[in-house]
Design a protein around this motif. Structure first.
Motif, PDB file in Angstrom:
ATOM      1  N   VAL A  32     -67.343 101.502 -66.081  1.00 14.24           N
ATOM      2  CA  VAL A  32     -66.201 100.632 -65.733  1.00 14.24           C
ATOM      3  C   VAL A  32     -66.605  99.692 -64.608  1.00 14.24           C
ATOM      4  O   VAL A  32     -66.354  98.483 -64.650  1.00 14.24           O
ATOM      5  N   ASP A  33     -67.269 100.255 -63.596  1.00 11.78           N
ATOM      6  CA  ASP A  33     -67.635  99.442 -62.439  1.00 11.78           C
ATOM      7  C   ASP A  33     -68.656  98.370 -62.799  1.00 11.78           C
ATOM      8  O   ASP A  33     -68.626  97.265 -62.275  1.00 11.78           O
ATOM      9  N   GLY A  64     -66.700  95.881 -65.447  1.00 14.00           N
ATOM     10  CA  GLY A  64     -65.351  95.400 -65.153  1.00 14.00           C
ATOM     11  C   GLY A  64     -64.465  95.548 -66.372  1.00 14.00           C
ATOM     12  O   GLY A  64     -64.553  96.544 -67.086  1.00 14.00           O
ATOM     13  N   ASP A  65     -63.660  94.545 -66.627  1.00 16.97           N
ATOM     14  CA  ASP A  65     -62.763  94.614 -67.778  1.00 16.97           C
ATOM     15  C   ASP A  65     -63.305  93.794 -68.936  1.00 16.97           C
ATOM     16  O   ASP A  65     -62.551  93.269 -69.743  1.00 16.97           O
ATOM     17  N   TRP A 114     -64.560  96.262 -73.324  1.00 17.77           N
ATOM     18  CA  TRP A 114     -63.690  97.390 -73.631  1.00 17.77           C
ATOM     19  C   TRP A 114     -64.162  98.157 -74.851  1.00 17.77           C
ATOM     20  O   TRP A 114     -63.997  99.366 -74.923  1.00 17.77           O
ATOM     21  N   LEU A 143     -66.798 100.676 -73.970  1.00 14.57           N
ATOM     22  CA  LEU A 143     -66.167 101.618 -73.034  1.00 14.57           C
ATOM     23  C   LEU A 143     -65.251 102.590 -73.784  1.00 14.57           C
ATOM     24  O   LEU A 143     -65.275 103.801 -73.551  1.00 14.57           O
TER      25      LEU A 143
END
Lengths: 300, 313
Positions: free
Chosen positions: A257-258, A261-262, A265, A268
């Motif tokens: 995640v770090d 970021g976003d 997805w 992730l």
């Protein structure tokens, strides 16, 4: 045949007692409504999980466009990307988590059953006091001891090893399981202990030959809960495992995640699904023990 | 059976005669079996806790030796606005999410209880989130679905609601998403309630029905009083549990407790102080404050229990 006969029986009773059958009809209607509400709630609760599963097979753009859970074009690329998205392949983190979980399970099974047998069956001085202390430690917030434990284990040079996560389990620090097993042993007839004693078994042989085999359900509950908790545990793994080669699954996911970021997805979500699968498997195979365990001790 | 009973009283009698040696043997066995637990208690729990009580009065960065600073950490706690904020956030989280979670759990347990078909299936489905809810993976999911363009806002968009907040990045709603996450895990207390409801004898309800008691009256006069020990148990446990919430806030806010400290749980602040800034003295003091707060709340709970928890002897 049976249907028609019950139907005739029904109509007969209907003819005879109209008010009663109308309440019955009302009851089935109410039951139907209740089922509808319960199913709706179940769908609402599971929807996020199903959507994550579906999204793990979608492109990152589609994740932000599609809110449905039916996947028409399966794309497995996210899994490959996620698997190799960090410094080491995700398989390493799975192995690390599995080692930690296996160590924790072995530790809890051995140390908690020993303590539980002593508390449930043997007489000794300070028993009430020690038992009370044991019960209190169940309610002790884990963060209260984490700072001093960290200092202790860092001094011993145990940072970035699995030892701080495994060794305490061999010292029965998860007192809930001691309590769970005490409850269970109390339900085993004492006559069995006595018979073993008459056959010449000492306390240890009575424990290993009579009590342990009989408390398999409690051991299974302990093993499954220890697995789920260790697999999900984040705080202690976060502080003890800071080098990428010893990352566990939760710590790896967090660094994913770090790092991204976003933005990604898809990968992730794919790795989140991979992370949840073992817990889901434990849930499927161990449900019986899980619900029984919660009902008897109220652990989560 | 009777033979064994006989022998048992016999063995007890002989046991009494040479009490010293038999009892000593039993005691030795007991302490040997308890040895790992005692080592753990002294070495991993109580000992380090006492050490941390000392460290709480020092300045300690793990590298240099602890430096005694007296009450400095305590006065710092009194004037630390971030600490006060973290306490406020945590209390808000506990006070809002625990009652909602327990009410939902109790309501569903009662809906499920009455010999409903498919009960095991419902129970499993509702319980699943309790197992997964504490994981990083679900926190990751929450971060997306309550994000600006996440699932929730997509669904709201379908309903024609376009100006929905950005949930996790809006200070006024971020904590709410974590409360929703905690309520989502109502399955565990629900299973405990179901087990408790099973214990209430059906004959009470039958008697009540004969007396013409309404459903509402049955709930108030039978179900709730007899279930009150279980409600109490769940309450104590869930409050302690909620006070320790960490993972969700950490992942959703990338470890910052943001936006603007709105998800800064007490444990998250403790983590930042201890493991980002390595101010172990202050972190130890905070850990002790956490212990005192949880102990005080539990004591308060036990005191209040006298007035509403009913024990059927």
């Amino acid at each position: 045949m049976t249907i028609s006969s019950t139907r005739t029986a029904h109509t007969v009773s209907q003819r005879r007692e109209t008010p009663r059958s109308s309440t019955r009809r009302l009851k089935t209607a109410r039951g139907f409504g209740r089922h509808c509400a319960l199913i709706a709630l179940a769908i609402v609760m599971l929807y996020p999980l199903l959507w994550m599963l579906a999204s793990s097979f979608r492109s990152s753009d589609d994740i932000f466009r599609l809110s449905g859970i039916l996947v028409t074009h399966f794309k497995t690329g996210n899994y490959g990307k996620g698997w190799n998205g960090l410094k080491f392949p995700f398989g390493l983190y799975l192995i690390n988590s599995a080692i930690i979980a296996a160590g924790a399970i072995a530790g809890n099974l051995i140390s908690c059953s020993m303590a539980a047998y002593a508390f449930a069956r043997l007489r000794f001085r300070f028993k009430r006091t020690l038992f009370a202390i044991m019960l209190i430690t169940i309610m002790l917030p884990m963060h209260v001891v984490i700072v001093p434990q960290y200092i202790l284990f860092s001094r011993m040079g145990w940072l970035n090893t699995f030892l701080p996560l495994i060794v305490p389990k061999f010292l029965a620090t998860d007192a809930f399981f001691v309590f769970l097993m005490v409850q269970f042993i109390r339900g085993i007839p004492r006559e069995l202990d006595d018979a073993a004693r008459l056959d010449g078994c000492g306390y240890f042989r009575t424990f290993t030959r009579v009590i342990l085999p009989l408390m398999k359900p409690a051991l299974a509950t302990t093993a499954i809960f220890t697995f789920v908790w260790t697999w999900n545990d984040f705080f202690s793994q976060l502080i003890y495992l800071t080098a990428p080669n010893v990352y566990s699954v939760p710590v790896a996911l967090r660094s994913f995640v770090d790092a991204n970021g976003d933005t990604s997805w898809g990968p992730l979500f794919a790795m989140s699904v991979v992370a949840l699968l073992p817990v889901f498997a434990a849930f499927l195979f161990g449900q019986r023990f899980l619900t029984r365990g919660i009902s008897t001790t109220g652990i989560k | 059976m009777t033979v064994i009973d006989e022998l048992r009283t016999l063995s007890e009698k002989t046991g009494r005669r040479d009490k010293s040696s038999a009892a000593a043997k039993e005691e030795r066995a007991a302490y040997l079996l308890l040895l790992p637990w005692i080592i753990g208690l002294v070495g991993v729990t109580a000992g380090p806790m006492l050490v941390s009580l000392y460290i709480a009065f020092t300045d300690y960065n793990l590298i240099q030796a602890p430096h005694w600073t007296g009450l400095h950490n305590i006065s710092r706690m009194l004037s630390d606005p971030r600490l006060h904020n973290s306490l406020r956030v945590t209390f808000e989280y506990v006070v809002v999410s625990v009652p909602i979670q327990l009410i939902v759990a109790l309501a569903l347990a009662m809906l499920l209880d009455k010999g409903l078909r498919g009960l095991p299936l419902y129970r499993s489905v509702y319980y699943l989130p309790s197992l997964l809810g504490g994981s990083v993976a679900v926190a990751v999911l929450w971060r997306q679905i309550f994000g600006d363009h996440g699932l929730v806002n997509q669904l709201l968009g379908h309903l024609g609601i376009e100006n929905a907040p950005a949930w996790v990045s809006d200070p006024s709603t971020a904590l709410g998403t974590l409360i929703v996450l905690n309520v989502w895990t109502f399955g565990a207390p629900m299973v405990i309630f179901l087990a408790g409801l099973r214990q209430i004898p059906a004959i009470y309800y039958e008697a009540a029905k004969v007396d013409g008691a309404s459903k509402w009256r049955q709930l108030r006069s039978i179900t709730l009083p007899l279930l009150s020990p279980i409600i109490f148990f769940n309450l104590v446990l869930q409050i302690i549990h909620a006070f320790q919430a960490f993972t969700q806030a950490f992942v959703v806010s990338s470890g910052t407790g943001g936006p603007s400290d709105s998800t800064m749980f007490y444990t998250l602040y403790l983590y930042q102080v201890g493991f980002n800034n390595f101010q172990m003295g202050y972190a130890a003091a905070m850990a002790w404050l956490l212990l005192l707060i949880v102990a005080a709340l539990t004591a308060l709970n036990f005191y209040a229990a006298r007035f509403w928890v009913f024990y059927d002897n």
